[in-house]
Design an enzyme around this catalytic site. Sequence first.
Site, PDB file in Angstrom:
ATOM      1  N   SER A 138      35.983  78.137  10.610  1.00 18.68           N
ATOM      2  CA  SER A 138      35.539  76.796  10.211  1.00 18.68           C
ATOM      3  C   SER A 138      35.398  75.851  11.390  1.00 18.68           C
ATOM      4  O   SER A 138      34.643  74.875  11.333  1.00 18.68           O
ATOM      5  CB  SER A 138      36.525  76.206   9.203  1.00 18.68           C
ATOM      6  OG  SER A 138      37.846  76.276   9.715  1.00 18.68           O
ATOM      7  N   CYS A 139      36.116  76.127  12.474  1.00 12.92           N
ATOM      8  CA  CYS A 139      36.186  75.193  13.600  1.00 12.92           C
ATOM      9  C   CYS A 139      35.052  75.440  14.590  1.00 12.92           C
ATOM     10  O   CYS A 139      34.915  76.543  15.126  1.00 12.92           O
ATOM     11  CB  CYS A 139      37.533  75.365  14.297  1.00 12.92           C
ATOM     12  SG  CYS A 139      37.660  74.460  15.857  1.00 12.92           S
TER      13      CYS A 139
END
Length: 319
Positions: free
Chosen positions: A55-56
Amino acid sequence: MAAKRDVTHLTDISKGLAEADGSFKRKPSSFRGVIEKGGEFEPEADRYHLYVAYSCPWATRTLIVRKIKGLEEIIGTTVVAPIIGEHGWPFGNVVPFPGAEPDPFYNAEYIKDIYLRADPNYEGRFTVPVLWDRKTETIVNNESSEIIRILNTAFNHLLPPEKASIDIYPEVHRKEIDEINEWVYDTVNNGVYKAGFATTQQAYEAAVIPLFDSLDRLEKILTGKEYLVGDQLTEADVRLFVTIVRFDPVYVGHFKCNLRTIRYGYPAIHSWLRKLYWNNDAFSSTCRFDHIKNSYYHQKNVNPHQIVPLGPIPDILPL
């Protein structure tokens, strides 16, 4: 292994993000080691490990470059769960999520446990990516811009010639790459966060207007071009891609970056994005939209009810 010290003032992203004037200012990374021959951290196969989150965007930079350089058998990875709570990034055994994994070395529950193993008195943010040295059991580096340069060159002697010859930070283009990186980081990569985490109208507008000015500038640069710099893939493309691929699914709505979408407002950027995604497995295989959307939309400080939007459909358009 759970951290004994209460560090929720550092792990809870709902605390301490905004300055007194309502603006968001990212804190610098703390671990800045280098992997190099003759140095503290020698380049060796199966010694180093990346802790990452799909997600990052900062962590995904490292996954993309690891794949581009063919380092999968040299540097291992562990993917944390995308749902961040008061204790920060959890491992997959603590918060089960498809694709999330347990810590393979210490049975840690959260990324904070890895940091506190390296430095029990650590007082920074517990971020990903983390480049971990299994030999000395410490963090080499947690700054993504530096990790991708380490991956670009440090292990070339262990790679076949076709991978060792890949250079995403070529000498001939470094000046232009550095110049683009500087303003893209400030106004785009970090600009979306400055807009999204702003707590005053003034701070929000001070971030979102330069963001779209820079997208306009990038649109002109990419018109009629395949890559940002020269005629080859460079780290400038990697660094921009991770923000742009998240823009319509997350930043338009969640971070209120909604003057225009990439899909319908920036044809050159949109074409560049789709070509990287569909034509290069290093970009598509490291992009998990389920992780991306669930992570951001579970940020209670921005989205209290944690409702995850269904769109856009599809996540990314075909070529």
